[in-house]
Every structure is written in structure tokens, then in C-alpha cells.
Design a protein around this motif. Structure first.
Motif, PDB file in Angstrom:
ATOM      1  N   ALA A 167     -82.293  84.362  -2.378  1.00 43.85           N
ATOM      2  CA  ALA A 167     -82.188  85.609  -3.149  1.00 43.85           C
ATOM      3  C   ALA A 167     -82.329  86.772  -2.184  1.00 43.85           C
ATOM      4  CB  ALA A 167     -83.288  85.662  -4.211  1.00 43.85           C
ATOM      5  N   PHE A 168     -81.896  87.936  -2.639  1.00 49.11           N
ATOM      6  CA  PHE A 168     -82.109  89.172  -1.887  1.00 49.11           C
ATOM      7  C   PHE A 168     -82.709  90.210  -2.817  1.00 49.11           C
ATOM      8  CE2 PHE A 168     -79.032  87.393   1.105  1.00 49.11           C
ATOM      9  CZ  PHE A 168     -79.420  87.925   2.327  1.00 49.11           C
ATOM     10  N   ILE A 169     -83.838  90.799  -2.386  1.00 53.29           N
ATOM     11  CA  ILE A 169     -84.421  91.910  -3.133  1.00 53.29           C
ATOM     12  C   ILE A 169     -84.318  93.184  -2.290  1.00 53.29           C
ATOM     13  CG2 ILE A 169     -86.001  90.448  -4.452  1.00 53.29           C
ATOM     14  CD1 ILE A 169     -88.255  91.319  -2.549  1.00 53.29           C
ATOM     15  N   TYR A 170     -84.582  94.333  -2.928  1.00 51.48           N
ATOM     16  CA  TYR A 170     -84.620  95.610  -2.223  1.00 51.48           C
ATOM     17  C   TYR A 170     -86.063  96.053  -2.050  1.00 51.48           C
ATOM     18  CZ  TYR A 170     -79.635  96.369  -3.305  1.00 51.48           C
ATOM     19  OH  TYR A 170     -78.274  96.270  -3.399  1.00 51.48           O
ATOM     20  N   ASP A 171     -86.385  96.618  -0.895  1.00 50.93           N
ATOM     21  CA  ASP A 171     -87.690  97.261  -0.762  1.00 50.93           C
ATOM     22  C   ASP A 171     -87.542  98.732  -1.206  1.00 50.93           C
ATOM     23  OD1 ASP A 171     -86.959  98.987   1.326  1.00 50.93           O
ATOM     24  OD2 ASP A 171     -88.637  98.399   2.595  1.00 50.93           O
ATOM     25  N   PRO A 172     -88.620  99.525  -1.209  1.00 50.45           N
ATOM     26  CA  PRO A 172     -88.518 100.891  -1.740  1.00 50.45           C
ATOM     27  C   PRO A 172     -87.489 101.782  -1.021  1.00 50.45           C
ATOM     28  CG  PRO A 172     -90.815 100.245  -1.642  1.00 50.45           C
ATOM     29  CD  PRO A 172     -90.029  99.163  -0.943  1.00 50.45           C
ATOM     30  N   ASP A 173     -87.149 101.474   0.248  1.00 49.18           N
ATOM     31  CA  ASP A 173     -86.119 102.244   0.964  1.00 49.18           C
ATOM     32  C   ASP A 173     -84.744 101.596   0.861  1.00 49.18           C
ATOM     33  OD1 ASP A 173     -87.386 104.558   2.737  1.00 49.18           O
ATOM     34  OD2 ASP A 173     -88.827 102.922   2.611  1.00 49.18           O
ATOM     35  N   ARG A 174     -84.601 100.591   0.025  1.00 50.35           N
ATOM     36  CA  ARG A 174     -83.352  99.852  -0.158  1.00 50.35           C
ATOM     37  C   ARG A 174     -83.020  98.938   1.011  1.00 50.35           C
ATOM     38  NH1 ARG A 174     -81.863  99.762  -5.323  1.00 50.35           N
ATOM     39  NH2 ARG A 174     -79.639  99.648  -4.866  1.00 50.35           N
ATOM     40  N   TYR A 175     -83.996  98.671   1.899  1.00 50.84           N
ATOM     41  CA  TYR A 175     -83.775  97.627   2.893  1.00 50.84           C
ATOM     42  C   TYR A 175     -83.666  96.304   2.158  1.00 50.84           C
ATOM     43  CZ  TYR A 175     -85.223 100.906   6.567  1.00 50.84           C
ATOM     44  OH  TYR A 175     -85.318 101.989   7.411  1.00 50.84           O
ATOM     45  N   TRP A 176     -82.804  95.423   2.677  1.00 47.84           N
ATOM     46  CA  TRP A 176     -82.648  94.107   2.061  1.00 47.84           C
ATOM     47  C   TRP A 176     -83.755  93.167   2.549  1.00 47.84           C
ATOM     48  CZ3 TRP A 176     -76.803  92.388   2.633  1.00 47.84           C
ATOM     49  CH2 TRP A 176     -75.979  93.383   2.082  1.00 47.84           C
ATOM     50  N   ILE A 177     -84.302  92.389   1.650  1.00 52.52           N
ATOM     51  CA  ILE A 177     -85.245  91.332   2.001  1.00 52.52           C
ATOM     52  C   ILE A 177     -84.718  90.028   1.423  1.00 52.52           C
ATOM     53  CG2 ILE A 177     -87.606  90.472   1.800  1.00 52.52           C
ATOM     54  CD1 ILE A 177     -88.556  93.328   1.454  1.00 52.52           C
ATOM     55  N   GLU A 178     -84.430  89.098   2.313  1.00 51.41           N
ATOM     56  CA  GLU A 178     -83.941  87.788   1.875  1.00 51.41           C
ATOM     57  C   GLU A 178     -85.138  86.897   1.563  1.00 51.41           C
ATOM     58  OE1 GLU A 178     -81.615  85.852   4.884  1.00 51.41           O
ATOM     59  OE2 GLU A 178     -80.999  84.212   3.572  1.00 51.41           O
ATOM     60  N   LEU A 179     -85.028  86.107   0.535  1.00 50.27           N
ATOM     61  CA  LEU A 179     -86.049  85.095   0.234  1.00 50.27           C
ATOM     62  C   LEU A 179     -85.418  83.733   0.450  1.00 50.27           C
ATOM     63  CD1 LEU A 179     -87.502  86.612  -3.072  1.00 50.27           C
ATOM     64  CD2 LEU A 179     -88.336  86.933  -0.736  1.00 50.27           C
ATOM     65  N   VAL A 180     -85.979  82.974   1.375  1.00 52.47           N
ATOM     66  CA  VAL A 180     -85.425  81.657   1.700  1.00 52.47           C
ATOM     67  C   VAL A 180     -86.492  80.586   1.492  1.00 52.47           C
ATOM     68  CG1 VAL A 180     -83.727  82.516   3.370  1.00 52.47           C
ATOM     69  CG2 VAL A 180     -86.011  81.917   4.161  1.00 52.47           C
ATOM     70  N   PRO A 181     -86.078  79.394   1.058  1.00 52.30           N
ATOM     71  CA  PRO A 181     -87.064  78.319   0.887  1.00 52.30           C
ATOM     72  C   PRO A 181     -87.528  77.793   2.243  1.00 52.30           C
ATOM     73  CG  PRO A 181     -84.848  77.524   0.407  1.00 52.30           C
ATOM     74  CD  PRO A 181     -84.723  78.980   0.694  1.00 52.30           C
ATOM     75  N   SER A 182     -88.849  77.680   2.407  1.00 54.97           N
ATOM     76  CA  SER A 182     -89.376  77.231   3.695  1.00 54.97           C
ATOM     77  C   SER A 182     -89.041  75.767   3.965  1.00 54.97           C
ATOM     78  CB  SER A 182     -90.888  77.460   3.762  1.00 54.97           C
ATOM     79  OG  SER A 182     -91.519  76.906   2.642  1.00 54.97           O
ATOM     80  N   GLY A 183     -88.700  75.044   2.919  1.00 55.22           N
ATOM     81  CA  GLY A 183     -88.313  73.647   3.119  1.00 55.22           C
ATOM     82  C   GLY A 183     -86.820  73.456   3.283  1.00 55.22           C
ATOM     83  N   GLY A 184     -86.075  74.554   3.375  1.00 53.76           N
ATOM     84  CA  GLY A 184     -84.626  74.457   3.512  1.00 53.76           C
ATOM     85  C   GLY A 184     -83.960  74.307   2.156  1.00 53.76           C
ATOM     86  N   LYS A 185     -82.679  74.023   2.207  1.00 53.68           N
ATOM     87  CA  LYS A 185     -81.873  73.929   0.989  1.00 53.68           C
ATOM     88  C   LYS A 185     -82.090  72.568   0.353  1.00 53.68           C
ATOM     89  CE  LYS A 185     -76.973  74.510  -0.139  1.00 53.68           C
ATOM     90  NZ  LYS A 185     -75.664  74.786   0.503  1.00 53.68           N
ATOM     91  N   LYS A 186     -82.410  72.582  -0.926  1.00 52.77           N
ATOM     92  CA  LYS A 186     -82.704  71.322  -1.610  1.00 52.77           C
ATOM     93  C   LYS A 186     -81.508  70.384  -1.580  1.00 52.77           C
ATOM     94  CE  LYS A 186     -86.007  73.357  -4.769  1.00 52.77           C
ATOM     95  NZ  LYS A 186     -86.115  74.048  -6.050  1.00 52.77           N
ATOM     96  N   GLY A 187     -81.759  69.152  -1.263  1.00 47.52           N
ATOM     97  CA  GLY A 187     -80.713  68.136  -1.376  1.00 47.52           C
ATOM     98  C   GLY A 187     -79.722  68.109  -0.232  1.00 47.52           C
ATOM     99  N   GLU A 188     -79.906  68.976   0.758  1.00 45.76           N
ATOM    100  CA  GLU A 188     -78.985  68.950   1.886  1.00 45.76           C
ATOM    101  C   GLU A 188     -79.744  68.640   3.167  1.00 45.76           C
ATOM    102  OE1 GLU A 188     -75.459  71.599   3.925  1.00 45.76           O
ATOM    103  OE2 GLU A 188     -75.957  71.734   1.819  1.00 45.76           O
ATOM    104  N   LYS A 189     -79.402  67.569   3.789  1.00 46.23           N
ATOM    105  CA  LYS A 189     -80.077  67.128   5.008  1.00 46.23           C
ATOM    106  C   LYS A 189     -79.850  68.149   6.130  1.00 46.23           C
ATOM    107  CE  LYS A 189     -79.799  63.360   8.371  1.00 46.23           C
ATOM    108  NZ  LYS A 189     -79.234  64.185   9.420  1.00 46.23           N
ATOM    109  N   GLY A 190     -80.898  68.379   6.860  1.00 46.17           N
ATOM    110  CA  GLY A 190     -80.765  69.188   8.063  1.00 46.17           C
ATOM    111  C   GLY A 190     -80.788  70.682   7.833  1.00 46.17           C
ATOM    112  N   MET A 191     -80.766  71.133   6.576  1.00 47.47           N
ATOM    113  CA  MET A 191     -80.832  72.565   6.331  1.00 47.47           C
ATOM    114  C   MET A 191     -82.277  73.053   6.378  1.00 47.47           C
ATOM    115  SD  MET A 191     -78.080  74.427   5.858  1.00 47.47           S
ATOM    116  CE  MET A 191     -78.582  75.723   4.734  1.00 47.47           C
TER     117      MET A 191
END
Lengths: 204, 204
Positions: B180-204
Motif C-alpha cells: 500500500a501507499f499512504i501520504y504523510d502530512p506533506d504528501r510524501y509517499w510512504i510505502e507499506l511492505v510486508p516484512s515477510g515478503g509477498k505471500k505465496g511467492e518464493k524468494g520475494m
């Protein structure tokens, strides 16, 4: 919504939120766009010593049984229909210098201090491309710099000078003698700060 | 100098360099300018859970025996003649959650994953101030985003939605359903990524 109202709203709500997953975040990476992937990877790997991690790129290279040469953007799609490649770089983590390739891959989205370089294909040879904003001038002011800490800023600066790296501020210039600023190939600023803080000043 | 020549030059020289201090770098921090320090500190501390570290600000507050309220930019000079304040924020480090204040201060320039917010005084109340570029549009394209990793992106997004945070991309939108991507108060983008990688895909 007015900023003050919005802020109050956020604060009030956060006080009423149990926030079960709050605090498990890590600041994983910072993403910068680069004009020329070869030049940037040379700089961040060979001049600064970062490692190209097991990444989307290398995963895809393996998947399609392509050469391990990372400089094949024309051959690898990040995802179907995309025309960019992201490179993930990082320094070895303190206390985790000897992890295996598999352990590093497992940690790549858990750790901090990762730099993602996004290369939109073709900018490196496009005479119309004007280059990216480094964020420190108008228009485009916003992003400032990334900062690398090291034990001995002066020794690093001597080595970087020998390699022909361009400086925005050498340690002996200006008021803050313990830090330096260099430019990366896209003119992004990189601050060099001593990992032990400012010499002779308590608490720094 | 032509880019290719310069690159070859850098490579050749780096091969001849013993580079005694290379590899001891850490990617310590990323600096972003913010319009309103109160609003940004509320967001990064209360919404995302970062901690305001022992910093230049708090050091100076102690030095001048001022109140510990961090919202006193008019009272604190970063250095003589300056009219900005830098705030250093970070998440607790993995395995180092219970460090004392002194240990955290000692580590602040050694660790990775620090966010420096630079507030140039007065922008928060200046009707002429146009705001900062978030780096993702012209003019000013260059910087992309910072990314936070967490165990459960969907659970975090639910909590952030409840807090009124604005989304650029929710997990269920677009092709990449794990981020996901959220905005901070200055509209900078903040990506949210799963720390375990992409579910169901090896090596991600």
C-alpha cells in the motif's frame, strides 16, 4: 479539512485506538530515481561499498534463467507492462555481516537501511531527458539527502577525493567540520557523518 | 567529462584503491523537509509509532535548560544564525527495543533507519508558502518514497484508515495486492511492505 482540526482529529482517534500492530514497523528503504543504472550501481557498489541485494531484479533474472548481469533492463520486466527496473542496495548489517545469500534474502524486507534505485528505461540515452531534481532547489524542493555514517569521515573523504567523487562540502569547509556532503551521479546529496558523533562534544 | 569515461575512470581507480575504511558505512538517515513540525511529529510519532530520538533538538533543549516540549522552534537554534530545526525519528531497532536513553543516544549515528525531518521556521503559518515537492511529479521528480515494512500490511491499513490517514493506493487496488501507499502530512509517499515478503511467492 483545516490542518489544526485534522491534527486534533488524528490525535484524539489515536488515543482511542488499541493499535495492535503499531510499533512493528521498520524504515526499510528510501527510493530515488536514477538516470543511468550502470553509473549509479558503479557508484553505490564500487565507490561506497553497498551490496546489490537479492532483489526483484535478481529474482526475475533467475526466474527467466537470464544472465546474472544486472545491466539488462531491456530483457527484464519488473512486472508485465512495466518499463522500469528497481535495484535494492544495502550495507552489511552490524553483527550480520556473514549471513548466507538465503538469510539475506529472507531479511531484505525486515531490515533497515536499504536504498532502492528506480531506473526508468531509456533516460540514460535520451537527449531530451533533463535529469531528476535532487530536491534541494526550486522547483522541486522537498527531499534533502541520505546520510551514511562511518567511523572516520576524513579518511573516507580522502579516499573519495582520490576516486574523483564530487563534493558539495568538504569537512574543512563551513562551520560543521565533522561532516561532509558528496554528490551521487544524479546530484543527490549524500551526507557523511561520524558514527561516533561529533568529536569532543558530549551528547552528540 | 563524458559519463562513460567518468565511469571507467572511477572503476579503474577503485580497483587500485585499498579502501581501508570501505564497508563500514551504515545508511543512517533520510532527510525530508516538512512544512509544519507539529503536524509531522504527530503523524510520525502517534500514527506510525516512531520515537523522537535524543537529537540535536533535545540536546539543545537540555543545554539551554528549556522545557522538553519539542514544539519550540522559536526558542532553539540548531546552530548560531540558523532558522531551522531538525528532528530525528526512528523505530525501535530489532533486538534493541529496551536500550536505555544513553544507549540510544550513543547509537543514533551508528544505526540505520533514521528519518530526519527538517523544519524551516515559519512555513507552517506562511500563506505564501506553496508546500514542498514530494518528488513524484514534474517539476521536481526525483525522490520517490520511504518504505516501512511490517508483518501485516492489511491490518495496518485498517488501523490507518480508522485514523483518517489518506491513501495513494490501498492493498486491494492495482496489481500489487501485498503493498500500500499512504501520504504523510506533506504528501510524501510512504510505502507499506510486508516484512515477510509477498505471500505465496518464493524468494520475494
Amino acid at each position: 479539512m483545516h490542518a489544526a482540526v485534522r491534527r486534533a482529529s488524528l490525535l484524539t482517534r489515536s488515543l482511542h485506538t488499541t493499535a495492535p500492530v503499531m510499533g512493528r514497523f521498520a524504515l526499510n528503504h528510501t527510493m530515488l530515481r536514477v538516470k543511468d543504472a550502470k553509473q549509479s550501481l558503479d557508484f553505490y557498489q564500487n565507490v561506497l561499498g553497498m551490496e546489490l541485494s537479492a532483489s526483484l531484479v535478481t529474482d526475475l533474472l533467475e526466474k527467466f534463467e537470464l544472465t546474472q548481469d544486472p545491466f539488462v533492463p531491456h530483457a527484464v520486466h519488473e512486472s508485465p507492462g512495466s518499463d522500469f527496473t528497481n535495484y535494492f542496495l544495502a550495507f552489511p548489517e552490524e553483527g550480520k555481516e556473514n549471513l548466507s545469500k538465503e538469510e539475506k534474502a529472507e531479511r531484505k524486507f525486515k531490515r533497515e537501511g536499504v536504498l532502492e534505485l528506480c531506473h526508468n528505461w531509456g533516460t540514460e540515452s535520451d537527449p531530451e531527458f533533463k535529469g531528476y531534481s535532487n530536491g534541494n532547489e526550486e522547483p522541486g524542493r522537498g527531499f534533502g539527502h541520505i546520510a551514511l555514517s562511518c567511523e572516520d569521515v576524513e579518511a573516507e573523504c580522502a579516499r573519495l577525493t582520490d576516486l574523483g567523487v564530487q563534493f558539495k562540502k568538504r569537512p574543512e569547509e563551513g562551520r560543521m567540520r565533522h561532516i561532509a556532503f558528496i554528490y551521487d551521479p544524479d546530484r543527490y546529496w549524500i551526507e557523511l557523518v561520524p558514527s561516533g558523533g561529533k568529536k569532543g562534544e558530549k551528547g552528540m
